[in-house]
Enzyme design. Sequence first.
Site, PDB file in Angstrom:
ATOM      1  N   ASN A   1       0.873  -1.183   0.000  1.00 50.06           N
ATOM      2  CA  ASN A   1       0.000   0.000   0.000  1.00 50.06           C
ATOM      3  C   ASN A   1       0.909   1.232   0.000  1.00 50.06           C
ATOM      4  O   ASN A   1       2.119   1.110   0.190  1.00 50.06           O
ATOM      5  CB  ASN A   1      -0.965  -0.001   1.190  1.00 50.06           C
ATOM      6  CG  ASN A   1      -0.229  -0.011   2.510  1.00 50.06           C
ATOM      7  OD1 ASN A   1       0.490   0.920   2.829  1.00 50.06           O
ATOM      8  ND2 ASN A   1      -0.379  -1.097   3.263  1.00 50.06           N
TER       9      ASN A   1
ATOM     10  N   TYR B   1      -7.798  -5.439  -2.252  1.00 42.37           N
ATOM     11  CA  TYR B   1      -8.161  -4.311  -3.119  1.00 42.37           C
ATOM     12  C   TYR B   1      -9.308  -4.605  -4.101  1.00 42.37           C
ATOM     13  O   TYR B   1      -9.771  -3.707  -4.797  1.00 42.37           O
ATOM     14  CB  TYR B   1      -6.927  -3.771  -3.853  1.00 42.37           C
ATOM     15  CG  TYR B   1      -6.041  -2.870  -3.004  1.00 42.37           C
ATOM     16  CD1 TYR B   1      -6.368  -2.565  -1.678  1.00 42.37           C
ATOM     17  CD2 TYR B   1      -4.867  -2.319  -3.518  1.00 42.37           C
ATOM     18  CE1 TYR B   1      -5.556  -1.736  -0.901  1.00 42.37           C
ATOM     19  CE2 TYR B   1      -4.058  -1.479  -2.744  1.00 42.37           C
ATOM     20  CZ  TYR B   1      -4.410  -1.199  -1.433  1.00 42.37           C
ATOM     21  OH  TYR B   1      -3.614  -0.370  -0.670  1.00 42.37           O
TER      22      TYR B   1
ATOM     23  N   ASP C   1       1.556  -8.857   1.377  1.00 39.05           N
ATOM     24  CA  ASP C   1       2.437  -7.860   2.005  1.00 39.05           C
ATOM     25  C   ASP C   1       2.865  -8.335   3.400  1.00 39.05           C
ATOM     26  O   ASP C   1       4.070  -8.357   3.725  1.00 39.05           O
ATOM     27  CB  ASP C   1       1.652  -6.535   2.084  1.00 39.05           C
ATOM     28  CG  ASP C   1       2.499  -5.327   2.420  1.00 39.05           C
ATOM     29  OD1 ASP C   1       3.737  -5.461   2.488  1.00 39.05           O
ATOM     30  OD2 ASP C   1       1.921  -4.228   2.580  1.00 39.05           O
TER      31      ASP C   1
ATOM     32  N   SER D   1      -3.620  -6.568  -6.547  1.00 37.30           N
ATOM     33  CA  SER D   1      -4.954  -5.960  -6.373  1.00 37.30           C
ATOM     34  C   SER D   1      -6.113  -6.948  -6.289  1.00 37.30           C
ATOM     35  O   SER D   1      -7.252  -6.519  -6.097  1.00 37.30           O
ATOM     36  CB  SER D   1      -5.271  -4.951  -7.499  1.00 37.30           C
ATOM     37  OG  SER D   1      -4.600  -3.730  -7.304  1.00 37.30           O
TER      38      SER D   1
ATOM     39  N   GLY E   1      -6.797  -9.256  -4.068  1.00 41.30           N
ATOM     40  CA  GLY E   1      -7.203  -9.681  -2.730  1.00 41.30           C
ATOM     41  C   GLY E   1      -7.987  -8.559  -2.072  1.00 41.30           C
ATOM     42  O   GLY E   1      -9.108  -8.221  -2.479  1.00 41.30           O
TER      43      GLY E   1
HETATM   44  N1  AR6 Z   1       1.972 -15.743  -1.980  1.00 37.55           N
HETATM   45  C1  AR6 Z   1       1.378 -15.440  -3.165  1.00 37.55           C
HETATM   46  N2  AR6 Z   1       0.196 -14.815  -3.280  1.00 37.55           N
HETATM   47  C2  AR6 Z   1      -0.440 -14.486  -2.126  1.00 37.55           C
HETATM   48  C3  AR6 Z   1       0.093 -14.759  -0.851  1.00 37.55           C
HETATM   49  C4  AR6 Z   1       1.365 -15.420  -0.796  1.00 37.55           C
HETATM   50  N3  AR6 Z   1       1.959 -15.710   0.351  1.00 37.55           N
HETATM   51  N4  AR6 Z   1      -0.783 -14.295   0.082  1.00 37.55           N
HETATM   52  C5  AR6 Z   1      -1.827 -13.759  -0.584  1.00 37.55           C
HETATM   53  N5  AR6 Z   1      -1.637 -13.891  -1.921  1.00 37.55           N
HETATM   54  P1  AR6 Z   1      -3.520  -8.962  -1.359  1.00 37.55           P
HETATM   55  P2  AR6 Z   1      -4.033  -6.451  -2.849  1.00 37.55           P
HETATM   56  C6  AR6 Z   1      -2.483 -13.442  -3.037  1.00 37.55           C
HETATM   57  O1  AR6 Z   1      -4.755  -8.766  -0.566  1.00 37.55           O
HETATM   58  O2  AR6 Z   1      -5.360  -6.941  -3.270  1.00 37.55           O
HETATM   59  C7  AR6 Z   1      -2.273  -5.457   1.953  1.00 37.55           C
HETATM   60  O3  AR6 Z   1      -2.780  -5.193   3.233  1.00 37.55           O
HETATM   61  C8  AR6 Z   1      -3.939 -13.254  -2.775  1.00 37.55           C
HETATM   62  O4  AR6 Z   1      -4.629 -14.497  -2.857  1.00 37.55           O
HETATM   63  O5  AR6 Z   1      -2.283  -9.416  -0.677  1.00 37.55           O
HETATM   64  O6  AR6 Z   1      -3.138  -5.810  -3.863  1.00 37.55           O
HETATM   65  C9  AR6 Z   1      -1.427  -4.284   1.436  1.00 37.55           C
HETATM   66  O7  AR6 Z   1      -0.692  -3.666   2.465  1.00 37.55           O
HETATM   67  C10 AR6 Z   1      -4.341 -12.314  -3.907  1.00 37.55           C
HETATM   68  O8  AR6 Z   1      -4.650 -13.061  -5.090  1.00 37.55           O
HETATM   69  O9  AR6 Z   1      -3.107  -7.576  -2.142  1.00 37.55           O
HETATM   70  C11 AR6 Z   1      -2.483  -3.380   0.861  1.00 37.55           C
HETATM   71  O10 AR6 Z   1      -3.082  -2.592   1.866  1.00 37.55           O
HETATM   72  C12 AR6 Z   1      -3.059 -11.520  -4.161  1.00 37.55           C
HETATM   73  O11 AR6 Z   1      -2.030 -12.163  -3.430  1.00 37.55           O
HETATM   74  C13 AR6 Z   1      -3.504  -4.334   0.288  1.00 37.55           C
HETATM   75  O12 AR6 Z   1      -3.354  -5.536   1.052  1.00 37.55           O
HETATM   76  C14 AR6 Z   1      -3.148 -10.068  -3.743  1.00 37.55           C
HETATM   77  O13 AR6 Z   1      -3.900  -9.952  -2.551  1.00 37.55           O
HETATM   78  C15 AR6 Z   1      -3.229  -4.653  -1.156  1.00 37.55           C
HETATM   79  O14 AR6 Z   1      -4.288  -5.430  -1.661  1.00 37.55           O
END
Ligand code: AR6
Length: 180
Positions: free
Chosen positions: A29, A130, A39, A126, A128
């Site tokens: 973020n 987002y 993250d 984005s 998850g």
């Molecule tokens: N390895 C690979 N992919 C993963 C893992 C992992 N260990 N864990 C989750 N995913 P998200 P965003 C996938 O929510 O939507 C954070 O709080 C997950 O299934 O991690 O960009 C940041 O600080 C999904 O498909 O990221 C921001 O505030 C993908 O990673 C916010 O979330 C992205 O999900 C960003 O949201």
Amino acid sequence: MPDSTAHRIQLLQGDITKVKADAIVNAANSSLLGGGGVDGAIHRAGGPAILENCRKIVARQGGCKTGEAVITTGGRLPAQYVIHTVGPVWNGGHKNEPALLANCYRNCLALAQEHGLKTIAFPNISTGIYGYPKDKAAAVAVQTVLHYLAQHDVPEQVTFVVFDPENLRLYEEQLAHLKS
Ligand code: AR6
């Protein structure tokens, strides 16, 4: 599109913190100070050195805007570097989300290239917390990366790391079109 370009793309299902690429990408973020999802997993697995680097970047430039990217150490991760990018929050698709998401992929690739990195692994930015629709995000990711690779020799190899079965199916569909 030359066939060889599509063959520089790989698909892997699993935890990106375990991937041994020159750089893995973090879906961060704009504060760069950590969060949940991928993250949180990256900061937990990589240890405090990543956050120390992020704090220095924040002090220098005040965080990271949506679509932009910054690079830090990988700390204890198998990857040497983490490239942090900030994806767009999905707002119905009328707030420039596709262009901002494409910027994420392009800016990460450009940063990897600047640092001479040969291999980079992306999560599904984005899709998850987002809330970006997974099918639309997969299409932007694959098209943007392909276009970049067709124009640049570095990075040599890009891995899309999918975590959930829906993203696995969507990326398989996107990539099947290309390699057939
Ligand atoms: N390895 C690979 N992919 C993963 C893992 C992992 N260990 N864990 C989750 N995913 P998200 P965003 C996938 O929510 O939507 C954070 O709080 C997950 O299934 O991690 O960009 C940041 O600080 C999904 O498909 O990221 C921001 O505030 C993908 O990673 C916010 O979330 C992205 O999900 C960003 O949201």
